[in-house]
Design an enzyme around this catalytic site. Sequence first.
Site, PDB file in Angstrom:
ATOM      1  CD  GLU A   1      -2.700  -1.451   2.432  1.00 32.41           C
ATOM      2  OE1 GLU A   1      -2.701  -0.571   3.305  1.00 32.41           O
ATOM      3  OE2 GLU A   1      -3.348  -2.513   2.532  1.00 32.41           O
TER       4      GLU A   1
ATOM      5  CD  GLU B   1      -4.536  -7.886   2.040  1.00 32.87           C
ATOM      6  OE1 GLU B   1      -5.394  -7.150   2.558  1.00 32.87           O
ATOM      7  OE2 GLU B   1      -3.317  -7.647   2.121  1.00 32.87           O
TER       8      GLU B   1
HETATM    9  O1  G3I Z   1      -2.297  -7.029  18.916  1.00 30.83           O
HETATM   10  C1  G3I Z   1      -3.335  -6.300  19.608  1.00 30.83           C
HETATM   11  C2  G3I Z   1      -3.687  -7.023  20.842  1.00 30.83           C
HETATM   12  O2  G3I Z   1      -2.580  -7.012  21.699  1.00 30.83           O
HETATM   13  C3  G3I Z   1      -4.906  -6.314  21.469  1.00 30.83           C
HETATM   14  O3  G3I Z   1      -5.338  -7.039  22.572  1.00 30.83           O
HETATM   15  C4  G3I Z   1      -6.059  -6.193  20.465  1.00 30.83           C
HETATM   16  C5  G3I Z   1      -7.239  -5.428  21.049  1.00 30.83           C
HETATM   17  O4  G3I Z   1      -8.009  -4.865  20.023  1.00 30.83           O
HETATM   18  O5  G3I Z   1      -5.594  -5.542  19.353  1.00 30.83           O
HETATM   19  C6  G3I Z   1      -4.545  -6.238  18.714  1.00 30.83           C
HETATM   20  O6  G3I Z   1      -4.157  -5.606  17.542  1.00 30.83           O
HETATM   21  C7  G3I Z   1      -5.073  -5.658  16.448  1.00 30.83           C
HETATM   22  C8  G3I Z   1      -4.466  -6.478  15.333  1.00 30.83           C
HETATM   23  O7  G3I Z   1      -5.295  -6.418  14.196  1.00 30.83           O
HETATM   24  C9  G3I Z   1      -4.263  -7.943  15.717  1.00 30.83           C
HETATM   25  O8  G3I Z   1      -5.491  -8.528  16.025  1.00 30.83           O
HETATM   26  C10 G3I Z   1      -5.311  -4.237  15.989  1.00 30.83           C
HETATM   27  O9  G3I Z   1      -6.016  -3.525  16.996  1.00 30.83           O
HETATM   28  C11 G3I Z   1      -6.093  -4.212  14.700  1.00 30.83           C
HETATM   29  O10 G3I Z   1      -6.122  -2.894  14.203  1.00 30.83           O
HETATM   30  C12 G3I Z   1      -5.408  -5.100  13.696  1.00 30.83           C
HETATM   31  O11 G3I Z   1      -6.186  -5.095  12.503  1.00 30.83           O
HETATM   32  C13 G3I Z   1      -5.544  -5.622  11.358  1.00 30.83           C
HETATM   33  C14 G3I Z   1      -5.365  -4.549  10.313  1.00 30.83           C
HETATM   34  O12 G3I Z   1      -4.775  -5.126   9.147  1.00 30.83           O
HETATM   35  C15 G3I Z   1      -4.456  -3.427  10.791  1.00 30.83           C
HETATM   36  O13 G3I Z   1      -4.495  -2.383   9.895  1.00 30.83           O
HETATM   37  C16 G3I Z   1      -6.461  -6.707  10.798  1.00 30.83           C
HETATM   38  O14 G3I Z   1      -6.559  -7.793  11.725  1.00 30.83           O
HETATM   39  C17 G3I Z   1      -5.898  -7.221   9.473  1.00 30.83           C
HETATM   40  O15 G3I Z   1      -6.847  -8.053   8.869  1.00 30.83           O
HETATM   41  C18 G3I Z   1      -5.631  -6.055   8.541  1.00 30.83           C
HETATM   42  O16 G3I Z   1      -5.039  -6.561   7.368  1.00 30.83           O
HETATM   43  C19 G3I Z   1      -4.775  -5.626   6.324  1.00 30.83           C
HETATM   44  C20 G3I Z   1      -3.613  -6.156   5.510  1.00 30.83           C
HETATM   45  O17 G3I Z   1      -2.509  -6.428   6.355  1.00 30.83           O
HETATM   46  C21 G3I Z   1      -3.209  -5.179   4.414  1.00 30.83           C
HETATM   47  N1  G3I Z   1      -4.347  -4.864   3.583  1.00 30.83           N
HETATM   48  C22 G3I Z   1      -5.545  -4.406   4.263  1.00 30.83           C
HETATM   49  C23 G3I Z   1      -5.957  -5.423   5.335  1.00 30.83           C
HETATM   50  C24 G3I Z   1      -7.237  -5.026   5.998  1.00 30.83           C
HETATM   51  O18 G3I Z   1      -7.070  -3.822   6.718  1.00 30.83           O
END
Ligand code: G3I
Length: 347
Positions: free
Chosen positions: A155, A261
């Site tokens: 991205e 994805e």
């Molecule tokens: O790791 C923390 C954890 O310690 C905490 O307890 C928890 C509470 O909410 O949060 C955890 O972190 C989260 C992480 O996912 C792991 O679960 C973040 O808040 C959350 O924002 C994060 O979201 C991920 C997102 O990328 C971040 O931008 C999504 O799971 C993941 O599916 C998403 O994937 C991205 C691709 O990498 C790139 N393309 C877009 C796609 C969708 O956004």
Amino acid sequence: MLKNSTLLLFLSLGLLSCKKSETRDCDDAISLYSNSSFPIGVAIESYDMLDGTRNKEIIDRQFNSFTPENIFKPNSLHPEENTFNWPEADQMLDYALSQNKRFHGHTLLWHNQLPLWMENFQGNSAEWEAMLKTHIQTICHHFKGKVKAWDVLNEAFNEDGSLRNSIWKQHIGASYIEKAFVFAHEADPEAILFYNDFNLALNDKKRDAVVSLIRNLKQRNIPIHGIGLQMHISIYYPSNVVIASAMKEFYQLGLKVHLSELDISLNPRGLDIELTDKLLQKQAQKMYSVSLLYQQIPKAYQYGITFWGHSDVHSWIPSFFGREDYPLLFDANYKAKPMYCKFLESL
Ligand code: G3I
């Protein structure tokens, strides 16, 4: 201009959708990947590998390629400047390889999910470049021979086609992109290296910018081998014509095409919706079309289709956008949806 073969495909997609307004139930004891001529992947988290769970049963049976959804991102793998966090990542990778799954590394660089030390790094451009090199090469060396493909960069572009003003661009300049690919290639010359982004089918300004970047990299023999078209799409857009022509544009550059994805939103506008059979059938039909279009691209360029999760209950979309949605192959009770059945039928 659409070629005759593409036109014929669209006509047959249209006829099929008229004939089959209903999707038959199907048997999810069957495996998607063992019926497929191309790899079928899924994004996984560590909890998906827990023994005795339906998650594990589904990922093992249905998919033959795994992408780590979060734990290979910089904040997780490289939490402090001199500390790399291998155990959880190694465990996931070893599990995947023990099950004969391909493992797709995601992602060496991004503007999101960066560790704080990296965002706050102090140094001149040569020091930033050295830090970038250490980050990429330590990770690629560690997983060399096991992770055979990487999303090197995720991205990097804005929707208007300009380069995102990430910390990498600010401190190293636009050349950070080619440097990242060269560093990854030096560390593991066998690895297949991808650029991965969203909206590349829907948004032609952004696609044009990425195409021209890749053309430029290729002309200068910078090692880049694949494009990740993320395919966070919906039942309404982008159209099948647009998806087909985006895939074509990239494979004609000599890149492997990864629908990296995939999820299909039923509710992109975030309305109050009722989950009807009609919506699920539309989603199934979109999946069917995307799969058939993907199978039209030459075999050598088919890296695979990866779903961004398997069950609606774990999709990133509802929490990220704060809306009701059902974008994946299995419902919240892990029952195969019409989208699954139509995908299976398309293989
Ligand atoms: O790791 C923390 C954890 O310690 C905490 O307890 C928890 C509470 O909410 O949060 C955890 O972190 C989260 C992480 O996912 C792991 O679960 C973040 O808040 C959350 O924002 C994060 O979201 C991920 C997102 O990328 C971040 O931008 C999504 O799971 C993941 O599916 C998403 O994937 C991205 C691709 O990498 C790139 N393309 C877009 C796609 C969708 O956004």
